[in-house]
Design a protein around this motif. Structure first.
Motif, PDB file in Angstrom:
ATOM      1  N   ILE A 155      35.264  23.691  73.394  1.00 41.84           N
ATOM      2  CA  ILE A 155      36.148  24.021  74.054  1.00 41.84           C
ATOM      3  C   ILE A 155      37.174  22.329  74.586  1.00 41.84           C
ATOM      4  O   ILE A 155      38.167  22.613  74.363  1.00 41.84           O
ATOM      5  CB  ILE A 155      36.025  25.035  75.057  1.00 41.84           C
ATOM      6  N   ARG A 156      35.618  22.191  75.268  1.00 43.93           N
ATOM      7  CA  ARG A 156      36.453  20.684  75.532  1.00 43.93           C
ATOM      8  C   ARG A 156      36.680  19.786  74.804  1.00 43.93           C
ATOM      9  O   ARG A 156      37.406  18.905  74.979  1.00 43.93           O
ATOM     10  CB  ARG A 156      34.466  20.443  76.054  1.00 43.93           C
ATOM     11  N   GLU A 157      36.056  19.807  73.716  1.00 40.64           N
ATOM     12  CA  GLU A 157      36.696  18.944  72.310  1.00 40.64           C
ATOM     13  C   GLU A 157      37.489  19.111  71.885  1.00 40.64           C
ATOM     14  O   GLU A 157      37.801  18.635  70.487  1.00 40.64           O
ATOM     15  CB  GLU A 157      35.278  19.167  71.060  1.00 40.64           C
ATOM     16  N   SER A 158      38.358  20.493  72.020  1.00 39.52           N
ATOM     17  CA  SER A 158      39.690  20.535  71.120  1.00 39.52           C
ATOM     18  C   SER A 158      40.127  19.540  70.924  1.00 39.52           C
ATOM     19  O   SER A 158      40.328  18.612  71.983  1.00 39.52           O
ATOM     20  CB  SER A 158      40.504  22.084  71.897  1.00 39.52           C
ATOM     21  N   SER A 159      41.232  19.856  69.974  1.00 34.69           N
ATOM     22  CA  SER A 159      42.313  18.787  69.658  1.00 34.69           C
ATOM     23  C   SER A 159      43.322  19.047  69.705  1.00 34.69           C
ATOM     24  O   SER A 159      43.826  17.466  69.902  1.00 34.69           O
ATOM     25  CB  SER A 159      42.451  18.579  67.475  1.00 34.69           C
ATOM     26  N   SER A 160      43.916  19.495  70.669  1.00 31.11           N
ATOM     27  CA  SER A 160      45.048  19.486  70.689  1.00 31.11           C
ATOM     28  C   SER A 160      45.507  20.764  72.177  1.00 31.11           C
ATOM     29  O   SER A 160      43.648  21.881  71.966  1.00 31.11           O
ATOM     30  CB  SER A 160      46.601  20.354  69.766  1.00 31.11           C
ATOM     31  N   LEU A 161      46.335  20.494  73.243  1.00 29.78           N
ATOM     32  CA  LEU A 161      46.712  21.429  74.228  1.00 29.78           C
ATOM     33  C   LEU A 161      46.903  23.091  73.603  1.00 29.78           C
ATOM     34  O   LEU A 161      46.050  23.602  74.576  1.00 29.78           O
ATOM     35  CB  LEU A 161      47.445  20.954  74.820  1.00 29.78           C
ATOM     36  N   GLY A 162      47.165  23.079  72.475  1.00 33.68           N
ATOM     37  CA  GLY A 162      47.296  24.268  72.430  1.00 33.68           C
ATOM     38  C   GLY A 162      46.093  25.008  71.620  1.00 33.68           C
ATOM     39  O   GLY A 162      45.710  25.782  72.354  1.00 33.68           O
ATOM     40  N   ALA A 163      45.723  24.418  71.188  1.00 32.82           N
ATOM     41  CA  ALA A 163      43.860  24.923  70.995  1.00 32.82           C
ATOM     42  C   ALA A 163      42.972  25.431  71.942  1.00 32.82           C
ATOM     43  O   ALA A 163      42.440  25.723  71.870  1.00 32.82           O
ATOM     44  CB  ALA A 163      43.472  23.987  69.432  1.00 32.82           C
ATOM     45  N   PHE A 164      43.272  23.828  72.481  1.00 29.83           N
ATOM     46  CA  PHE A 164      42.166  24.575  73.877  1.00 29.83           C
ATOM     47  C   PHE A 164      43.091  25.579  74.557  1.00 29.83           C
ATOM     48  O   PHE A 164      41.178  26.536  74.996  1.00 29.83           O
ATOM     49  CB  PHE A 164      42.164  23.202  75.321  1.00 29.83           C
ATOM     50  N   GLN A 165      43.853  25.548  74.663  1.00 32.19           N
ATOM     51  CA  GLN A 165      44.309  27.326  75.647  1.00 32.19           C
ATOM     52  C   GLN A 165      44.139  27.866  75.062  1.00 32.19           C
ATOM     53  O   GLN A 165      43.457  28.966  75.732  1.00 32.19           O
ATOM     54  CB  GLN A 165      45.568  26.698  75.949  1.00 32.19           C
ATOM     55  N   ARG A 166      44.234  28.384  74.156  1.00 28.39           N
ATOM     56  CA  ARG A 166      43.665  29.214  72.936  1.00 28.39           C
ATOM     57  C   ARG A 166      42.239  30.139  72.684  1.00 28.39           C
ATOM     58  O   ARG A 166      41.734  30.786  73.449  1.00 28.39           O
ATOM     59  CB  ARG A 166      44.045  29.867  71.868  1.00 28.39           C
ATOM     60  N   SER A 167      41.069  28.487  72.946  1.00 31.64           N
ATOM     61  CA  SER A 167      39.930  28.659  73.454  1.00 31.64           C
ATOM     62  C   SER A 167      39.363  29.615  74.278  1.00 31.64           C
ATOM     63  O   SER A 167      38.502  29.896  74.713  1.00 31.64           O
ATOM     64  CB  SER A 167      39.117  27.433  72.449  1.00 31.64           C
ATOM     65  N   LEU A 168      40.192  28.183  75.355  1.00 25.05           N
ATOM     66  CA  LEU A 168      39.845  28.901  76.987  1.00 25.05           C
ATOM     67  C   LEU A 168      40.150  29.855  77.068  1.00 25.05           C
ATOM     68  O   LEU A 168      39.292  30.358  77.799  1.00 25.05           O
ATOM     69  CB  LEU A 168      40.536  28.102  77.530  1.00 25.05           C
ATOM     70  N   LYS A 169      41.848  30.641  77.126  1.00 28.48           N
ATOM     71  CA  LYS A 169      41.552  32.314  77.677  1.00 28.48           C
ATOM     72  C   LYS A 169      40.962  32.959  76.673  1.00 28.48           C
ATOM     73  O   LYS A 169      40.306  34.251  77.376  1.00 28.48           O
ATOM     74  CB  LYS A 169      43.001  32.575  76.638  1.00 28.48           C
ATOM     75  N   THR A 170      40.335  33.051  75.646  1.00 26.92           N
ATOM     76  CA  THR A 170      39.489  33.736  75.132  1.00 26.92           C
ATOM     77  C   THR A 170      37.995  33.940  75.540  1.00 26.92           C
ATOM     78  O   THR A 170      37.383  34.616  75.674  1.00 26.92           O
ATOM     79  CB  THR A 170      39.326  33.293  72.952  1.00 26.92           C
ATOM     80  N   PHE A 171      37.444  32.785  75.930  1.00 26.46           N
ATOM     81  CA  PHE A 171      36.485  32.618  76.645  1.00 26.46           C
ATOM     82  C   PHE A 171      36.207  33.244  78.443  1.00 26.46           C
ATOM     83  O   PHE A 171      35.128  33.140  78.176  1.00 26.46           O
ATOM     84  CB  PHE A 171      35.881  31.058  76.929  1.00 26.46           C
ATOM     85  N   LEU A 172      37.550  32.871  78.550  1.00 29.46           N
ATOM     86  CA  LEU A 172      37.472  33.198  79.832  1.00 29.46           C
ATOM     87  C   LEU A 172      37.205  34.914  79.720  1.00 29.46           C
ATOM     88  O   LEU A 172      37.029  35.965  80.950  1.00 29.46           O
ATOM     89  CB  LEU A 172      38.845  32.856  80.236  1.00 29.46           C
ATOM     90  N   PHE A 173      38.272  34.844  78.731  1.00 31.92           N
ATOM     91  CA  PHE A 173      38.735  36.738  78.805  1.00 31.92           C
ATOM     92  C   PHE A 173      36.891  37.325  78.419  1.00 31.92           C
ATOM     93  O   PHE A 173      36.066  38.333  78.906  1.00 31.92           O
ATOM     94  CB  PHE A 173      39.021  37.430  77.402  1.00 31.92           C
ATOM     95  N   ASN A 174      36.197  36.865  77.473  1.00 24.88           N
ATOM     96  CA  ASN A 174      35.209  37.085  77.568  1.00 24.88           C
ATOM     97  C   ASN A 174      33.541  36.570  78.325  1.00 24.88           C
ATOM     98  O   ASN A 174      32.382  37.413  77.750  1.00 24.88           O
ATOM     99  CB  ASN A 174      34.013  36.536  75.736  1.00 24.88           C
ATOM    100  N   SER A 175      33.831  35.611  79.218  1.00 34.11           N
ATOM    101  CA  SER A 175      33.364  35.850  80.097  1.00 34.11           C
ATOM    102  C   SER A 175      32.643  36.675  81.773  1.00 34.11           C
ATOM    103  O   SER A 175      34.397  37.404  81.597  1.00 34.11           O
ATOM    104  CB  SER A 175      32.971  34.571  80.288  1.00 34.11           C
TER     105      SER A 175
END
Length: 175
Positions: A155-175
Motif C-alpha cells: 500500500i505504501r508503494e502505490s504508484s498514484s494517489l487514487g491507487a493508494f486511496q483505493r488500497s487504503l480504504k480496502t485495507f481499513l474496511f478489512n481490518s
C-alpha cells in the motif's frame, strides 16, 4: 435483518438521500477530521452517532436498526477509520511533494544507520520523531509516521494517489 434494496424508484430516491446526506452531514464529519487524531473516545462516539443516524436516514431505517450493515452497504468507514484515512492520505501527499510545504516539512523518510537490518532496505518507512508529551503524540508529525509504518508495504508503494486511496480504504474496511 431487513435488506434495504428495492425497485429502481427506491434506488433513485435513496441515491438522492445519499447525495443530500453526503453534502450536509458527511462533509461536516470529514472536514478537518485529521485534527481528531488521539481525541477522546467520547468525541469520536458523538460523531459516530451522527454518521449512524445519517446512514439510517439514507435507507429510512428504524431507530433501533443496527447501523453497521448500513455503513457497509454505503461503503462508509467508521469515524475513527476516516480520521486514519485522512491522515494517511495527507502523509502520502507529503511523501510525494503534493502537499503544502508546511506539511511536507513535518514528514521525513527513515534513514537507517545500519544497512544489515531488514527495515534498512525498506525505503518507504517514515522517521518517527521523539515526543515528550501525549499531546505531542497526537500531532500530525508523530501520528502520520506511526500510522504509515503500520501499513503493508504494497500500500505504501502505490504508484498514484487514487491507487493508494483505493488500497487504503480496502485495507481499513478489512481490518
Amino acid at each position: 435483518m431487513t435488506e434495504y434494496k428495492d425497485d429502481g424508484r427506491f434506488t433513485i430516491i435513496a441515491n438522492f438521500r445519499r447525495a443530500a446526506v453526503r453534502a450536509l452531514i458527511t462533509s461536516r464529519i470529514d472536514y478537518a477530521n485529521s485534527l481528531l487524531c488521539g481525541t477522546s473516545s467520547a468525541n469520536i462516539q458523538r460523531l459516530q452517532r451522527a454518521q449512524n443516524r445519517a446512514a439510517k436516514l439514507v435507507f429510512l431505517a428504524k431507530k433501533r436498526d443496527h447501523a453497521s450493515p448500513l455503513l457497509d452497504q454505503l461503503h462508509w468507514l467508521p469515524v475513527y477509520k476516516r480520521v486514519t484515512y485522512k491522515i494517511l492520505t495527507i502523509a502520502y501527499k507529503c511523501i510525494h511533494n503534493c502537499a503544502p510545504p508546511y506539511l511536507n516539512d513535518l514528514i521525513s523518510l527513515y534513514q537507517s544507520e545500519r544497512r544489515g537490518l531488514r527495515s534498512g532496505t525498506d525505503t518507504t518507512l517514515l522517521a518517527r520523531p521523539r515526543t515528550a508529551t501525549s499531546s505531542g503524540d497526537r500531532s500530525f508529525a508523530a501520528a502520520a509516521p506511526r500510522l504509515w509504518n503500520q501499513l503493508p508495504r504494497c500500500i505504501r508503494e502505490s504508484s498514484s494517489l487514487g491507487a493508494f486511496q483505493r488500497s487504503l480504504k480496502t485495507f481499513l474496511f478489512n481490518s
